[in-house]
Design an enzyme around this catalytic site. Structure first.
Site, short mmCIF file in Angstrom:
data_model
loop_
_atom_site.label_atom_id
_atom_site.label_comp_id
_atom_site.label_asym_id
_atom_site.label_seq_id
_atom_site.Cartn_x
_atom_site.Cartn_y
_atom_site.Cartn_z
CB ILE A 18 -0.95 0.02 1.23
CG1 ILE A 18 -1.83 -1.23 1.23
CG2 ILE A 18 -1.78 1.30 1.26
CD1 ILE A 18 -2.63 -1.46 -0.04
CG ASP A 37 10.29 -0.50 4.12
OD1 ASP A 37 9.12 -0.50 3.69
OD2 ASP A 37 10.82 -1.49 4.66
CB THR A 89 -2.15 -4.17 11.62
OG1 THR A 89 -2.91 -4.17 10.40
CG2 THR A 89 -1.82 -2.77 12.01
CE LYS A 209 -8.93 -2.57 4.82
NZ LYS A 209 -8.88 -2.64 3.38
CG ASN A 213 -11.06 -6.84 4.25
OD1 ASN A 213 -11.44 -6.72 3.09
ND2 ASN A 213 -9.94 -6.31 4.68
NE ARG A 216 -13.59 -10.40 -1.88
CZ ARG A 216 -14.26 -10.65 -3.00
NH1 ARG A 216 -15.53 -10.35 -3.07
NH2 ARG A 216 -13.66 -11.21 -4.02
CG HIS A 247 -33.04 -13.87 -5.91
ND1 HIS A 247 -32.91 -12.62 -5.36
CD2 HIS A 247 -34.22 -14.37 -5.45
CE1 HIS A 247 -33.97 -12.36 -4.60
NE2 HIS A 247 -34.78 -13.40 -4.64
N GLY A 260 -6.91 -16.64 1.74
CA GLY A 260 -5.59 -16.16 2.12
C GLY A 260 -5.50 -14.66 2.03
CB CYS A 263 -7.27 -8.11 3.71
SG CYS A 263 -5.97 -7.22 2.88
CE LYS A 321 -6.11 -10.85 -4.97
NZ LYS A 321 -7.20 -9.92 -4.75
N1 SAJ Z 1 -11.78 -15.90 -2.27
C1 SAJ Z 1 -12.61 -17.00 -2.31
N2 SAJ Z 1 -13.85 -16.87 -2.85
C2 SAJ Z 1 -14.30 -15.68 -3.34
C3 SAJ Z 1 -13.44 -14.56 -3.30
C4 SAJ Z 1 -12.18 -14.69 -2.76
O1 SAJ Z 1 -12.26 -18.11 -1.86
O2 SAJ Z 1 -15.44 -15.64 -3.81
C5 SAJ Z 1 -10.46 -16.01 -1.66
C6 SAJ Z 1 -9.30 -15.71 -2.59
O3 SAJ Z 1 -8.93 -16.88 -3.30
C7 SAJ Z 1 -8.23 -15.23 -1.64
C8 SAJ Z 1 -9.02 -14.55 -0.53
O4 SAJ Z 1 -10.35 -14.99 -0.67
O5 SAJ Z 1 -7.52 -16.31 -1.07
C9 SAJ Z 1 -8.99 -13.03 -0.53
O6 SAJ Z 1 -9.08 -12.53 -1.84
P1 SAJ Z 1 -9.90 -11.23 -2.25
O7 SAJ Z 1 -9.64 -11.02 -3.69
O8 SAJ Z 1 -11.30 -11.36 -1.84
O9 SAJ Z 1 -9.34 -10.07 -1.37
P2 SAJ Z 1 -7.89 -9.46 -0.97
O10 SAJ Z 1 -7.51 -10.05 0.35
O11 SAJ Z 1 -6.91 -9.58 -2.06
O12 SAJ Z 1 -8.28 -7.93 -0.81
C10 SAJ Z 1 -9.28 -7.56 0.13
C11 SAJ Z 1 -10.27 -6.62 -0.57
N3 SAJ Z 1 -11.43 -6.43 0.31
C12 SAJ Z 1 -12.70 -6.59 -0.15
O13 SAJ Z 1 -12.95 -6.93 -1.28
C13 SAJ Z 1 -13.78 -6.30 0.82
C14 SAJ Z 1 -9.59 -5.30 -0.86
O14 SAJ Z 1 -10.52 -4.38 -1.40
C15 SAJ Z 1 -8.97 -4.73 0.40
O15 SAJ Z 1 -8.30 -3.52 0.15
C16 SAJ Z 1 -7.98 -5.71 0.92
O16 SAJ Z 1 -8.68 -6.92 1.22
C17 SAJ Z 1 -7.32 -5.13 2.18
O17 SAJ Z 1 -6.20 -4.62 2.08
O18 SAJ Z 1 -7.97 -5.12 3.23
#
Ligand code: SAJ
Length: 437
Positions: A18, A37, A89, A209, A213, A216, A247, A260, A263, A321
């Site tokens: 970031i 850093d 963090t 914030k 997460n 999700r 739907h 993983g 976040c 990912k």
């Molecule tokens: N994953 C699944 N199924 C899904 C979506 C994701 O299994 O339907 C898995 C991915 O394979 C991965 C993990 O979840 O292992 C996280 O991937 P991600 O693409 O959902 O998110 P991050 O961790 O790369 O980024 C997230 C984002 N947060 C949200 O979408 C709410 C990003 O916008 C944030 O800035 C970031 O966390 C952060 O820094 O907090």
């Protein structure tokens, strides 16, 4: 500069996923940025206009910013108009937030703080961090926070893999210790942010914030639970999800081998730690997602249960990912550890990873003597697998897709057995057993 703000000197603490893009963005919009850093490699690379992480277009942006003279890195902070804290963090072994880096970063800027400065925390942090941890430390400067020194929390929301685009276009939440602080932060970010900026308190912004997460993570846990249920009852979860999502008010996420990244796998614990007796769904979702590597491992065990002696598994993709090089909290690494414990032979192919145990460049070589290939991460490079060659090299003929990404027809046509997470495979096991009798 997109707004009329005069050139600011900005000191960014932490040049990671970031801090670095944010620094490059401010610098390329005309501000003077000094990145700080603790990692000497990061500093040396940046001062040469280079980066040590992979993120599309970031190398170009950083190089241009360094060449323009607006961006440089050093080991210690310096006087500036604004300070932005972007340090990690993490969570400890016992799932407690470790805010020691935020604390250390804040302490490190105190000697350089002057009247009128702005301090912004970007790191995802437990609710109350800005007010309870940062503010008292900054007050050691003798300045009155909110009047002589402005403070706020403005979380990033960017998705690794598309950080630069999202830095500019995403809406932003800005929590100020008071209104004036929030407005000053908004003015600074409006240098490059095109999304809306919503002003609120620091605590609300911190909570938002984490909640984003959590939303999700909880939804992915639901998808994973459904995958396990569908396997039990002999339905294809991917079809169920696809149809349910027709739907207008349903949006089920995708199942997979786990969650993983730094976040989703981390932030929910910041809430569980504070209110464990209330945060039940949040905790259970974390545990469900954390259990997925184990679930995948058990499936592999049962698929290969008739093989005597040493078994070999080839893993395609180990990052957390697709199409990035980030291994943090990757569920596939947990799967590798389980396979290691059970004494499997392992080979790995991941075009994004430079160094890792068992890593092979060539899929064919990695498949040599293998009993099963598991798709861990759906990198684009895996869409077209050299199936003919893989078949020649492999001992077994099973391809296990944990992402619903591969082309089943191609795989079956080439004589493989295609196993899909979230779809019953009992029949496959039964037919293997019958064949052996
Ligand atoms: N994953 C699944 N199924 C899904 C979506 C994701 O299994 O339907 C898995 C991915 O394979 C991965 C993990 O979840 O292992 C996280 O991937 P991600 O693409 O959902 O998110 P991050 O961790 O790369 O980024 C997230 C984002 N947060 C949200 O979408 C709410 C990003 O916008 C944030 O800035 C970031 O966390 C952060 O820094 O907090």
């Amino acid at each position: 500069m997109r707004n009329n703000m005069k050139k600011q000197k900005i000191c960014v603490i932490g040049l990671g996923y970031i801090g670095l893009p944010t620094s490059a963005m401010f610098a390329s919009h005309g501000h003077e940025v000094i990145g700080v850093d603790v990692n000497k490699n990061v500093i040396d690379a940046l001062n040469k206009g280079e980066i040590i992480i992979q993120e599309p277009y970031l190398d170009i942006l950083v190089q241009a910013a360094v060449t323009s003279g607006n961006l440089r890195a050093q080991a210690t902070p310096c006087e500036a108009d604004a300070f932005i804290i972007c340090v990690p963090t993490p969570i400890s072994e016992d799932k407690k937030a470790d805010i020691s880096y935020v604390e250390a970063a804040t302490k490190s800027i105190v000697p350089y703080i002057r009247k009128g400065n702005l301090v912004i925390l970007e790191s995802t942090s437990p609710v109350g961090t800005t007010e309870k941890l940062i503010k008292p430390i900054l007050e050691q400067s003798g300045l009155k926070v909110g009047e002589e020194l402005f403070l706020g929390y403005s979380p990033e929301r960017v998705l690794p893999g598309q950080i630069l685009m999202e830095l500019v276009n995403n809406n932003r939440i800005i929590g100020g210790i008071n209104r004036e602080s929030a407005e000053k932060i908004r003015d600074l970010y409006s240098t490059f942010v095109r999304g809306e900026m919503y002003l609120t308190t620091t605590k609300t912004a911190e909570m938002c914030k984490i909640v984003e997460n959590i939303f999700r993570d909880v939804n992915i846990a639901l998808a994973n639970e459904l995958a396990m249920i569908c396997e039990k009852v002999g339905i294809n979860v991917w079809e169920v999800i696809k149809l349910c999502n027709k739907h207008p008010r349903v949006n089920i996420h995708q199942p997979g081998p786990g969650v993983g990244g730094h976040c989703l796998a981390v932030d929910p614990w910041f809430i569980v730690e504070k209110v464990p007796e209330i945060a039940k769904i949040i905790k259970l979702s974390r545990e469900t997602n954390d259990s997925m590597p184990n679930y995948i491992f058990n499936k592999i065990e049962s698929l290969l249960r008739n093989i005597k002696g040493k078994k070999k598994v080839t893993i395609l993709g180990i990052t957390y990912k697709p199409n990035i090089d980030d291994l943090r909290e990757s569920p596939i690494i947990k799967l590798i550890e389980l396979l290691e414990k059970a004494k499997y032979d392992i080979s790995i192919v991941d075009p994004y990873v430079k160094e890792f145990r068992y890593l092979e460049k060539d899929i064919r070589k990695a498949c040599s003597g293998s009993d099963l290939v598991v798709l861990g991460v759906n990198h684009n490079q895996f869409k077209m697998l050299p199936l003919e060659d893989m078949k020649k090299e492999m001992r077994g003929k099973i391809i296990f897709d944990t992402r619903n990404y591969l082309n089943e027809k191609d795989i079956v046509d080439k004589g493989f057995e295609y196993v899909l997470l979230g779809r019953s495979y009992e029949e496959l096991i039964a037919s293997n057993e019958t064949a052996e009798k």
